[in-house]
Write an enzyme that holds these catalytic residues in place. Structure first.
Site, PDB file in Angstrom:
ATOM      1  N   SER A   1      -3.567  -7.322   8.032  1.00 61.99           N
ATOM      2  CA  SER A   1      -4.255  -7.630   6.787  1.00 61.99           C
ATOM      3  C   SER A   1      -3.293  -8.238   5.773  1.00 61.99           C
ATOM      4  O   SER A   1      -2.720  -9.293   6.019  1.00 61.99           O
ATOM      5  CB  SER A   1      -4.950  -6.377   6.262  1.00 61.99           C
ATOM      6  OG  SER A   1      -5.910  -6.696   5.283  1.00 61.99           O
TER       7      SER A   1
ATOM      8  N   HIS B   1     -12.339  -3.969  10.487  1.00 68.97           N
ATOM      9  CA  HIS B   1     -11.049  -4.044   9.808  1.00 68.97           C
ATOM     10  C   HIS B   1     -10.309  -2.705   9.816  1.00 68.97           C
ATOM     11  O   HIS B   1      -9.077  -2.689   9.743  1.00 68.97           O
ATOM     12  CB  HIS B   1     -11.242  -4.506   8.357  1.00 68.97           C
ATOM     13  CG  HIS B   1      -9.996  -5.002   7.702  1.00 68.97           C
ATOM     14  ND1 HIS B   1      -9.437  -6.224   8.002  1.00 68.97           N
ATOM     15  CD2 HIS B   1      -9.179  -4.447   6.763  1.00 68.97           C
ATOM     16  CE1 HIS B   1      -8.336  -6.406   7.283  1.00 68.97           C
ATOM     17  NE2 HIS B   1      -8.156  -5.339   6.520  1.00 68.97           N
TER      18      HIS B   1
ATOM     19  N   TYR C   1       0.796  -1.225   0.000  1.00 67.56           N
ATOM     20  CA  TYR C   1       0.000   0.000   0.000  1.00 67.56           C
ATOM     21  C   TYR C   1       0.831   1.279   0.000  1.00 67.56           C
ATOM     22  O   TYR C   1       0.274   2.373   0.059  1.00 67.56           O
ATOM     23  CB  TYR C   1      -0.941  -0.007   1.204  1.00 67.56           C
ATOM     24  CG  TYR C   1      -1.820  -1.226   1.254  1.00 67.56           C
ATOM     25  CD1 TYR C   1      -2.641  -1.550   0.173  1.00 67.56           C
ATOM     26  CD2 TYR C   1      -1.813  -2.060   2.361  1.00 67.56           C
ATOM     27  CE1 TYR C   1      -3.434  -2.679   0.200  1.00 67.56           C
ATOM     28  CE2 TYR C   1      -2.619  -3.189   2.400  1.00 67.56           C
ATOM     29  CZ  TYR C   1      -3.426  -3.498   1.319  1.00 67.56           C
ATOM     30  OH  TYR C   1      -4.213  -4.622   1.345  1.00 67.56           O
TER      31      TYR C   1
ATOM     32  N   TRP D   1     -11.071  -3.135  -3.667  1.00 70.58           N
ATOM     33  CA  TRP D   1      -9.657  -3.358  -3.349  1.00 70.58           C
ATOM     34  C   TRP D   1      -8.845  -3.507  -4.630  1.00 70.58           C
ATOM     35  O   TRP D   1      -7.785  -2.887  -4.777  1.00 70.58           O
ATOM     36  CB  TRP D   1      -9.512  -4.601  -2.470  1.00 70.58           C
ATOM     37  CG  TRP D   1      -8.110  -4.831  -1.968  1.00 70.58           C
ATOM     38  CD1 TRP D   1      -7.575  -4.367  -0.799  1.00 70.58           C
ATOM     39  CD2 TRP D   1      -7.065  -5.574  -2.612  1.00 70.58           C
ATOM     40  NE1 TRP D   1      -6.261  -4.771  -0.676  1.00 70.58           N
ATOM     41  CE2 TRP D   1      -5.917  -5.526  -1.785  1.00 70.58           C
ATOM     42  CE3 TRP D   1      -6.979  -6.278  -3.806  1.00 70.58           C
ATOM     43  CZ2 TRP D   1      -4.720  -6.154  -2.114  1.00 70.58           C
ATOM     44  CZ3 TRP D   1      -5.779  -6.909  -4.146  1.00 70.58           C
ATOM     45  CH2 TRP D   1      -4.670  -6.843  -3.304  1.00 70.58           C
TER      46      TRP D   1
END
Length: 566
Positions: free
Chosen positions: A122, A293, A51, A170
């Site tokens: 994650s 999350h 990310y 995503w």
């Protein structure tokens, strides 16, 4: 660059950006390295993520400056094909080998004591497990947060249905960096390509979620981007081993600190990884908060669980990142003095009671699986039906599915996760509702919830969705856990279907009622069953299905809840 202390931890920190390391196939991955300015040796904490190692979210979650001030060398690396790292972006495929190579490199950094721990959540919780499975000798501990065990139980799919809610946004979001790399030398091509992708990302809810076929989504074809892995795993089932932890926990001969949330999309994966690690004799620790999350505060969905529920307090034990720092120190600098509170094997937040509780095991041995039976006229009772109470019917139309309303999910921003008011859902004609009488005393449900539903349909395939709710005296119904199963059927024939609702720790208060919803969709969290039997990668037509749920002596539909007595 040198960063200075904040007063509480007055240690200078140096930061080196885009430090290269070469993988075994020649690809160069780059990392930012934070270290105490004074000479070592220090243990190393490594995070590997797709990310962007420099984005604010990363710094907020990992606090690399704080960890460096605590006496760690902190390495945050862009995974292969992402941002500053070379190679082809393909989710999961390279993480085991690249994790091994990176751990070995990180252990050899100047001022390292040669011991490495891995940290993160994650995707970069999974990169920890995959590196650990590769067994680099310098890796001594992992702390995976909110990550899965079996990708077909929460990441790619659940109960046979596609996890469309996370899959589409995503994958599109990761496509931004893909297009920037692809068209980086051609601004005239980059602008239109990015514009089209962002338009699809902005219209995920209004348009994209509804596109068909769901199993070969047109958006990924339009932009030529990688998807999260559902489609790849159906084309090449063996490939999903690249991110599967399930069945392999015993191979990881390391201590693990597993942190999860009751309303996290990977709730059950966190628990399963802990359970299997402990069963293999590994020193595993579990922390489960009421969190989603992306939300680790005390306000989750429509419920305020209290300030002590937040990851900044954890019942006044301290910040989550500080508990992790202290936990790592015992494994990475074993001769040092303890630097934080001892953690029990299991630390649970019990919702409803809104308290943290220490336990010695999971699941709790004192939890007793107890059946609640669907009864006539919308009843729900501990007594099984003794006669023919008939059945209940509804029509499920894929053109008008039940909208996702809360739960353990991660979706586009229009969809809130956590416990939400279920009034609009329960008013629908395609949702059956069964409710107990008001409780005369508090009832704690801690553990895994499952349902057995005797159902029939006139379609060759359909879905069954079961949800457990808490109904307050004023009538507000809040979702606790839910699950789905996709079934191939013989039209008109009753079949018993097992539905896994995953796990919770929840006290239903005296005066409250337990409620079970049964329906056939939860869209767009899970893709719609089109009721036709057409393949997921080509089906675009759909038809209504006439559904029937039995609740009589011969076909006792029921939900099993693990009750913990005082």
């Amino acid at each position: 660059m040198t960063a200075h202390g904040d007063g509480a931890r007055s240690v200078d920190v140096t930061v080196a950006y885009n430090v290269p390391t070469r993988m075994r196939d020649g690809a160069v991955l780059r990392a930012d390295v934070y270290r105490p300015a004074a000479g070592g040796p220090y243990p190393v904490l490594l995070a590997r993520l797709p990310y962007g190692k420099s984005v604010p979210m990363t710094a907020s979650m990992l606090d690399p400056l704080g960890l460096a001030r605590d006496g760690f060398i902190v390495v945050i690396q862009d995974t292969r094909g992402r941002f500053a790292s070379e190679g082809d972006w393909e989710p999961w495929t390279y993480e085991e080998a690249d994790g091994y190579d990176t751990v070995r490199w990180a252990a050899a950094l100047a001022d390292s004591n040669g011991r490495v721990g891995m940290i993160g959540a994650s995707y970069f919780g999974n990169t920890q497990w995959m590196a650990a499975l590769a067994k680099p000798p310098e890796l001594k501990a992992i702390a995976p947060q909110i990550t899965w065990s079996d990708p077909d139980d929460g990441l790619f799919s659940r109960g046979g249905a596609i996890e469309l809610g996370i899959n589409l946004p995503w994958s599109l979001a990761q496509g931004v960096d893909t297009l920037m790399r692809r068209h980086g030398d051609d601004p005239t091509a980059l602008g239109p390509a990015l514009g089209a992708l962002i338009e699809d990302l902005d219209q995920v809810t209004s348009f994209g979620y509804g596109e068909l076929p769901a199993g070969r989504h047109p958006a990924f074809q339009r932009h030529g981007i990688r998807e999260i892995g559902f489609e790849r795993s159906r084309q090449d089932p063996d490939w999903s081993a690249a991110c599967r932890v399930a069945g392999r926990q015993a191979e990881v001969e390391l201590p693990s600190l597993n942190i999860g949330g009751w309303y996290d999309i990977f709730n059950q994966g966190t628990l399963d990884n802990y359970v299997e690690s402990r069963a293999a004799g590994r020193p595993a620790t579990l922390i489960m908060g009421p969190w989603t999350h992306a939300n680790f505060t005390g306000q989750i969905g429509d419920v305020n669980f209290g300030a002590a529920a937040s990851a900044d307090l954890i019942g006044f034990r301290g910040r989550s990142i500080d508990l992790q720092s202290a936990w790592f120190r015992q494994w990475l600098t074993p001769d040092s003095a303890p630097s934080g509170p001892d953690l029990p094997p299991v630390l649970l937040f019990v919702m409803g009671a809104n308290q943290w509780r220490e336990e010695q095991q999971w699941p709790l041995a004192r939890a007793v699986d107890t059946d609640l039976f669907l009864r006539a006229d919308g009843g729900l009772a501990f007594d099984a039906p003794q006669a023919d109470e008939g059945s209940d019917t509804y029509v499920y139309d894929p053109d008008d599915p039940v909208p996702t309303t809360g739960g353990a999910l991660l979706m586009s921003s229009e969809f809130r996760s956590g416990p939400l008011d279920q009034a609009a859902v329960e008013e629908r004609s395609d949702v059956l509702v069964y409710t107990t009488e008001p409780l005369t005393e508090d009832m704690e449900v801690t553990g895994r919830v499952r349902a057995l539903v005797h159902a029939a349909t006139d379609a060759p395939t359909t879905d069954w969705v079961v949800r457990l709710c808490d109904v307050a005296p004023e009538g507000i119904s809040l979702n606790v856990v839910d699950g789905i199963v996709r079934a191939n059927t013989t039209p008109g024939e009753f079949t018993e279907h097992a539905v896994d609702l995953w796990s919770t720790s929840y006290v239903f208060r005296a005066g409250h009622r337990l409620r079970v919803q049964i329906t056939s969709s939860n869209f767009p969290r899970w893709d719609r069953n089109l009721n036709t039997g057409a393949p997921l990668d080509s089906g675009t037509g759909y038809r209504p299905a006439h559904q029937e749920i039995a609740h009589d002596a011969a076909r006792p539909s029921r939900i099993s809840i693990p009750i913990v007595r005082p």
